[in-house]
Scaffold this active site. Sequence first.
Site, PDB file in Angstrom:
ATOM      1  N   GLU A 277      10.120   2.084  10.435  1.00 16.20           N
ATOM      2  CA  GLU A 277      11.244   3.001  10.171  1.00 16.20           C
ATOM      3  C   GLU A 277      10.633   4.387  10.093  1.00 16.20           C
ATOM      4  OE1 GLU A 277      13.282   5.596   8.544  1.00 16.20           O
ATOM      5  OE2 GLU A 277      13.265   4.433   6.687  1.00 16.20           O
TER       6      GLU A 277
ATOM      7  N   CYS B 117      14.443  10.660   5.791  1.00 21.06           N
ATOM      8  CA  CYS B 117      14.410  10.467   7.242  1.00 21.06           C
ATOM      9  C   CYS B 117      15.812  10.450   7.833  1.00 21.06           C
ATOM     10  CB  CYS B 117      13.670   9.182   7.581  1.00 21.06           C
ATOM     11  SG  CYS B 117      14.278   7.735   6.691  1.00 21.06           S
TER      12      CYS B 117
ATOM     13  N   GLU C 289      10.889  17.079  13.134  1.00 17.51           N
ATOM     14  CA  GLU C 289      11.287  16.721  11.769  1.00 17.51           C
ATOM     15  C   GLU C 289      10.530  17.598  10.776  1.00 17.51           C
ATOM     16  OE1 GLU C 289      12.196  12.643   9.406  1.00 17.51           O
ATOM     17  OE2 GLU C 289      10.157  12.842  10.173  1.00 17.51           O
TER      18      GLU C 289
ATOM     19  N   LYS D 172       0.859  -1.180   0.000  1.00 18.96           N
ATOM     20  CA  LYS D 172       0.000   0.000   0.000  1.00 18.96           C
ATOM     21  C   LYS D 172       0.900   1.236   0.000  1.00 18.96           C
ATOM     22  CE  LYS D 172      -2.451   3.458   1.836  1.00 18.96           C
ATOM     23  NZ  LYS D 172      -1.827   4.762   2.176  1.00 18.96           N
TER      24      LYS D 172
END
Length: 488
Positions: free
Chosen positions: A258, A291, A392, A182
């Site tokens: 992750e 990331c 972030e 997905k």
Amino acid sequence: MTILPDALLYVDGKLRAAEGGKTYDNIGPWTGEVVGHAADASAADVEEAIAAARRAFDTTDWSTNHEKRFALLKKLHALFVANSDRLADIVRHEAGASLVAVHRAQLAQCLNSWENLLEVYPKLAWDKDYGDKDTYGFTTHRKAFYEAVGVVGAITPWNFPLYINAEKVVSALLVGCTVILKPAPDTPLAASIFGELAAEAGFPDGVINVITGSDPALAGELIVTDPRVDLITFTGSTAIGKHIVRQGAETLKRVFLELGGKSAAIVLEDNANFAQIVAQQLLVFHAGQGCAVMSRLLVPRSRYDEAKAVLKASYDAFSTKWGVFDDPASPMGPVVSKKQRDRVKAYIDLGVEEGATLLAGGNIREDLGTGWFIEPTCFVDVTNDMRIAQEEIFGPVLVVIPFDDEEDAIRIANDSVYGLSGAVYSDNLDRALSVAKRIRTGTISVNGGLPINGDLPFGGYKQSGIGRAWGVEGLEEYLETKLIGWRS
């Protein structure tokens, strides 16, 4: 203008439209215009995919026929290599990748890391002998056997779609799981191509299924909560990762994640080439949408003014070297969407409000075209308690923080809820390694070394995730352990 072919679903061995022929627009970051269309899956489409994956795992020899799996995944890799030009077009138009990004992390790293997985696969242990043990007056021989966990739901992001899709799909299939992939709504074709080429390679029905949809949550929610799905592997934001853990708890589903990062690059004062190292820290590759990027730059207070001058000159020199679609030397294009552009700009405005000094950038660049362009941005006079230093941003925004000494640098680097990557630079290798070992992070570069590759485990500490991807350790995430004891 439509550039890309339609992204279709791949369910139970069939490439097809969504229920009722429903589609949604695939928007290109470079132009903000429609570049293609994608199948918009319904709940019924997701149900069919889950049922197909469950059936393929339970009723075929997929999980036990190691040679068959390995041969098919080698064949699929060859098809991806043969279709490299198509794949490059997909990530350029869907993910907004520059040509430099395509030829590095977007496509080259996908294909190379996939090959690495095929190379390390023979090292995977399928059993372990624990020997004999005398207990209660008799001897038992003990042996562990490792087998595929079952049906995997792979939920993937838009930033490096081919690379991350390959990590999850190839790892799960290699060890004998079946998969429902997905992808993020922004990058449907980078997932649909897995179904198209799997069909061409001759994969058995139901082994791999691909579900695309405009709703970022609908298919994922159904997959995460369904008891027929045994494991969820997710790459994305920490907030969504926490949500998936909560949802999966009801069925005690195995989850590995992750997630985000706010990684620090530490440049120690003893570097003879200090200016060169600092100049290389511009956060511009793929517009900072990674990331594991170094979004905090830590430099000694004694050389802080020098670092600021170097960065100012470097950002000024780079200001005309990005945002051109066909420039083979530029590492940076637009961010992926208007939503992401506006999010990054909101953080830039926040940094100014918090009292940081805007050294470079900070502006939306509508003059570069109708796409989602925002300037490479650098903040100085930043303290680590500012939100721009803790949260972030996922855009081309670098924050530069001074430290007093080595202990202060380690403290600042570790003062984060994240722990995904990092870097240390020093002319004294032993010193650099000593500092690196004290940073609470899953991967760390010393003096420019590369700790990320397809044969190495990748993952994070703290709120950067659970588990590891790639390498033998990444394959093992998809295995269960069965211990058998017998009397002779």
